[in-house]
Design an enzyme around this catalytic site. Structure first.
Site: not given
Ligand code: XMP
Length: 178
Positions: A101, A129
């Site tokens: 993300d 994403k």
């Molecule tokens: P980052 O922002 O560190 O995020 O790249 C990674 C972690 O954030 C959670 N995440 C999600 N979990 N639906 C979810 O259930 C989503 O749309 C989502 N977007 C981020 C996830 O735990 C991931 O490891």
């Protein structure tokens, strides 16, 4: 489940893509021993399905990381609990996460594991994403690029629910975004 979840990626599509990812990974590691470090909890279904297709000498390690607590779809502070990790020195490491993300979790884990003296560190994500990344990093393996929706299922949760859905779905609006 109160409201039906819109399917974004079907069970069959996930299955076929994981077959392809496993082939790519086996081709790259060419029989070399590998340690897969899975970031819990969201990657557990991805881990279980991927490793059963990897014909390599394999070890599994687990680490807990979370930026979401309870009923929120907005990331907060990153909490990492790495005490389950074995000695990773001189091992080839593949870090597995459910979704890329902002990029904070994966870049943090990659740095931390590289500092432990691994021979090599690569990353694999099931989902990425579009338009959300704030930390520039390219995963070595990526299952699917998806639009900016909060997604659930196949290990991913909202408030610790929905992980058991066999597909990737879009969280219904009424579940309380934000
Ligand atoms: P980052 O922002 O560190 O995020 O790249 C990674 C972690 O954030 C959670 N995440 C999600 N979990 N639906 C979810 O259930 C989503 O749309 C989502 N977007 C981020 C996830 O735990 C991931 O490891």
């Amino acid at each position: 489940m109160k409201e039906s979840t819109e399917i974004l990626i079907s069970e069959q599509t996930i299955k076929s893509r994981i077959d392809e990812l496993a082939k790519e990974i086996m081709n790259d590691y060419r029989g070399n021993p590998l340690t897969v470090v899975a970031i819990l909890t969201g990657s557990l279904v991805f881990l279980a399905d991927l490793i059963r297709r990897l014909e390599l000498p394999l070890r599994i390690a687990l680490v807990q990381a979370s930026s979401y607590r309870g009923k929120t779809t907005v990331p907060g502070t990153l909490h990492v609990q790495a005490d389950l990790l074995p000695d990773l020195r001189d091992r080839h490491i593949l870090i597995l996460d459910d979704i890329l993300d902002t990029g904070r979790t994966l870049s943090h884990m990659k740095e931390e594991i590289s500092e432990q003296g691994a021979s090599s560190v690569r990353t694999a994500v099931l989902l990425r994403k579009k338009g959300r990344q704030v930390i520039p990093m390219e995963p070595d393996y990526c299952g699917f690029e998806i639009p900016d929706h909060f997604v659930v299922g196949y290990g991913l949760d909202y408030n610790d629910e929905y992980r058991n859905l066999p597909f990737i779905g879009i969280l219904p609006e009424s579940s309380g975004q934000g």
